[in-house]
Design an enzyme around this catalytic site. Structure first.
Site, mmCIF file in Angstrom:
data_model
loop_
_atom_site.group_PDB
_atom_site.id
_atom_site.type_symbol
_atom_site.label_atom_id
_atom_site.label_comp_id
_atom_site.label_asym_id
_atom_site.label_seq_id
_atom_site.Cartn_x
_atom_site.Cartn_y
_atom_site.Cartn_z
ATOM 1 C CD GLN A 190 -3.574 -4.518 8.107
ATOM 2 O OE1 GLN A 190 -2.633 -4.322 8.849
ATOM 3 N NE2 GLN A 190 -3.463 -4.510 6.791
ATOM 4 C CE LYS A 221 -0.772 0.337 4.874
ATOM 5 N NZ LYS A 221 -0.183 1.607 5.277
ATOM 6 C CB THR A 222 3.886 2.337 1.814
ATOM 7 O OG1 THR A 222 3.307 1.892 3.030
ATOM 8 C CG2 THR A 222 4.573 3.661 2.046
ATOM 9 C CG ASP A 279 -0.629 5.380 4.911
ATOM 10 O OD1 ASP A 279 -1.247 4.426 4.407
ATOM 11 O OD2 ASP A 279 0.494 5.254 5.456
ATOM 12 C CD GLU A 280 -2.079 2.358 8.369
ATOM 13 O OE1 GLU A 280 -3.125 1.676 8.283
ATOM 14 O OE2 GLU A 280 -0.970 1.865 8.604
ATOM 15 N NE ARG A 300 1.067 -7.236 10.751
ATOM 16 C CZ ARG A 300 0.837 -6.487 9.685
ATOM 17 N NH1 ARG A 300 1.745 -5.642 9.255
ATOM 18 N NH2 ARG A 300 -0.298 -6.580 9.027
#
Length: 724
Positions: free
Chosen positions: A251, A35-36, A220-221, A607
């Site tokens: 998330q 995503k980044t 973002d997020e 993770r």
DNA sequence: ACCTTCTTTCTTTTT
DNA sequence: GAAAGAAGGT
């Protein structure tokens, strides 16, 4: 210009997102789906392919770390530094806006940012002044409620508290708190956003600035945005601005602090011209790990829907370990980490995750015993330490006369005979003449109305501050810092605190001096000593420093599941999967909260890149007494085929606590007539099994996990339980 | 103002 | 069981 390099290493979905021609874009980016990468490439695309001015792009994140990373990755891709870019955190950008438009916002040019500590102190004082009993109306609770209101966009006069005694009472505090902040030019974290939201909404000059400048906003997020952040974004965007939001509803783990996942959906509903792109290819984990994550999250309703896949190998099965207790669990973790290292891997590629910080102790002890180096995240951060805040308070008061919280902190650290009484005098004088505390003190000293110990102390304090003001004209920040720490008596004051504590405090103060030295050296432009110091204060007001120790050592990483978000590790061990612990007891009753717990578990699982361990303990010492909780429901939600369960080895490994367990169990059975694990029948809740107990005699309570009704605490003498 | 003792609470955390 | 905070004593 050739822009192909921007698209070269993207998959179809990523490329679709980057080149999307619709006005708005919602990227639902699964864990580990890049995503980044998309965010950064999208910015590069806008600059190089769409020929947008970098200054017309705003990029918003939640943490300083994320903002820093985004900035450097953009610069790397564009091969040029971003000069005047608005890349930063919500709070950082709001701060920047308020500084530029402070007049419009009704603030002085040197308003003070209040951290939660200072905020609490002020609320405490107000609560006391209003005559509220701290035990009935804890200031912490008021603080929480006030911040929640601000996050929702409510000022005290717009709070809906009619007929709600709880809200009405706290709103009285809120009202006074608002007044105090207004009078002293104080801005807390929530206020940064609320105030800048109001300014842009109500002031056409400010609105024009943002609307004419920004053509593109990227967030973002997005699933972590709260109401005020969402509305803030909508105000900054004009009808012509395109918005790119990147997030993952699966998330969302910060609902408890006001984040609204619903914002994702309402965004796509509000803006019709929105393209929705799902990033579902995961580049991080093995198929088995992903399978577990997918199966688990399937149990949540209200999902926007997304299924991660990978072209990676199946990978190794997830290992589930049932420990006797938390010590056995910790020993197991240590063994696994040792094995990992012996296989030639790095400790730093391994993470041990847990739900709450209290669980780290047993783990730390075990790692220490096995001499496994570890780094623990969490706990206090550098600029939040008391001694550091004390030293910084001096710096603040030197640069800003009207910073009353800094005055209060510095005047009483080290103690110099100025106590609550003198302080009250100063406060009332300041309010009476509408001047700062420091001016009020000077006035009182001149008038000779403060004598004795307080007078002498106050006088020398004022002289010291005046000397420092002169000092910074000719000397660098780091020298001033040293002067403050040594000459004010702060170092000696903290040094004489008992035990190791005093020593660490002094070390931290030394560390602060070198931190300022480092800062000075990083400044590129020509600036005066004063300007550099002011920049430094600005920087730390919104960045409380790092929470991790030395970077370089090869150490295993210990952290809560929350702080693991956004990170990845080859080896992950998730510990303490027991009901009441994870999912946490406080979240079990409420379905929405339970789903958030499940998402937290999902975050934990995703993770892991190569190998995942899940552990739980039959018994665990918590808050001083042994608890016996069944394995977490989340374990059952992972398909059996993906799990390899292993049990403790030889019986000789049974730890001492096992014996204690039997003894307490017997005692309890003798006294109450019910034992742990006993199946019982309750009139209204039906059948269940006894999990835990506390107290004795008439006040004895038992925790029962009912087959239908779930886990409940019942007072034994009223419960009328029938043994089965 | 400072020290000691008692009481209370015990998720997660960024800015 | 331990840490933090409040209350009370010196």
């Amino acid at each position: 210009m050739d822009v192909s390099h921007i698209l070269d290493h993207l998959n179809d979905q990523q490329r679709e997102a980057v080149t999307s021609e619709k006005k708005h874009l919602m990227v639902l980016a699964g864990a580990g789906s890049g995503k980044t990468r998309v965010l950064v490439h999208k910015i590069a695309w806008e600059v190089e392919a769409l020929r947008r001015n970098p200054a017309s792009i705003m990029a918003v994140t939640f943490t300083n770390k994320a903002a820093l990373e985004m900035r450097s990755r953009i610069e790397e891709l564009l091969e040029t530094p971003i000069m005047d870019g608005w890349v930063g955190t919500f709070h950082g950008l709001a701060h920047r806006m308020l500084k530029r438009f402070h007049k419009e916002a009704g603030l002085s040019n040197s308003f003070t940012i209040l951290d939660s500590d200072d905020q609490l102190r002020i609320i405490k004082r107000i609560s006391k002044e209003l005559g509220f009993d701290e035990s009935l109306w804890p200031s912490r609770q008021s603080q929480w409620q006030i911040n929640a209101w601000k996050d929702e966009g409510f000022r005290s006069d717009s709070v809906d508290d009619k007929g709600d005694y709880f809200k009405e009472t706290i709103n009285k505090v809120y009202k006074e708190y608002e007044k105090a902040c207004l009078r002293d030019n104080l801005v807390d974290f929530g206020e940064l956003l609320l105030r800048s939201y109001e300014v842009i909404k109500e002031n056409s000059l400010v609105k024009d600035f943002f609307h004419s400048r920004f053509k593109s906003i990227l967030v973002d997020e997005f699933q972590d945005t709260n109401t005020i952040q969402y509305n803030w974004l909508l105000e900054i965007a004009s009808a012509e601005t395109s918005i790119t939001a990147v997030g993952d509803d699966d998330q969302s783990i910060y609902g408890w602090r006001g984040a609204k996942v619903e914002n994702v959906e309402s965004f796509t509903k509000t803006f019709e011209d929105t393209e929705i792109v799902r990033l579902e290819q995961n580049y991080r984990s093995t198929n088995i790990i992903l399978g577990a994550a997918n199966a688990l999250i399937e149990n949540n309703v209200d999902r926007l829907g997304k299924n991660l896949w990978t072209d990676k190998l199946e990978g190794e099965p997830i290992i589930l370990y049932q420990a006797y207790n938390e010590q056995d669990e910790a020993r197991f973790v240590a063994d696994i980490l040792k094995d990992w290292m012996n296989k030639g891997e790095m400790y730093s590629d391994a993470a041990v995750l847990y739900r709450s910080n209290a669980q780290s102790r047993a783990l730390e002890e075990a790692l220490l015993r096995s001499s496994i180096p570890y780094r623990i995240y969490g706990g206090q951060r550098f600029y939040e330490r008391m001694e550091i805040k004390n030293a910084i308070a001096y710096l603040k008061i030197i640069f800003n006369n009207s910073d009353n919280p800094a005055f209060e902190r510095s005047i009483s650290n080290p103690t110099r005979g100025v106590g609550e009484k003198t302080l009250a005098k100063i406060r009332s004088t300041a309010n009476k003449y509408n001047i700062s505390y420091i001016k009020a003190s000077a006035k009182l000293i001149d008038e000779g109305s403060i004598g004795g110990r307080g007078g002498t102390g106050l006088k020398s304090y004022l002289e010291f501050i005046a000397r420092c003001k002169e000092f910074i004209e000719e000397n660098p920040l780091s020298d001033l810092m040293e002067e403050i720490i040594k000459t004010s008596g702060l170092s000696a004051f903290h040094g004489k605190e008992p035990g190791e504590k005093g020593k660490t405090r002094v070390e931290n103060l030394e560390e602060l001096i070198s931190a300022t030295t480092n800062f000075e050296q990083s400044v590129r432009e020509e600036k005066t000593y004063k300007e550099i110091a002011e920049d430094y204060l600005d920087m730390i007001s919104l960045d409380s420093g790092d929470r991790q120790a030395s970077e370089h050592d090869d150490a295993a990483q210990l952290m809560t599941l929350h702080s693991a978000k956004g990170l990845e590790f080859k080896l992950v061990l998730i510990t303490g999967l027991e009901e009441t612990l994870f999912p946490h007891g406080r979240s079990m009753e409420n379905p929405a909260q339970l789903q958030e717990e499940r998402r937290l578990c999902y975050v934990g699982i995703t993770r892991a890149m190569e190998k995942l361990y899940i552990t739980y303990a039959e018994s665990r010492r918590l808050h001083g007494s042994d608890t016996f909780n069944p394995p977490s429901r989340f374990i059952k939600e992972i398909p059996k085929a993906l799990i390899n369960e292993i049990r403790p080895r030889a019986q000789t490994h049974i730890p001492y606590n096992r014996k204690d367990f039997k003894e307490t169990k017997l005692e309890f059975e003798d006294e109450i007539g019910i034992s742990l694990g006993q199946r019982v029948l309750h009139k209204s809740f039906g059948e269940g099994v006894v999990l835990n107990y506390e107290g004795s005699g008439d006040s004895a309570r038992v925790q029962i996990n009912f087959d239908q009704a779930g886990t409940k605490w019942l007072v034994l003498s009223y419960a009328n339980l029938e043994k089965l």
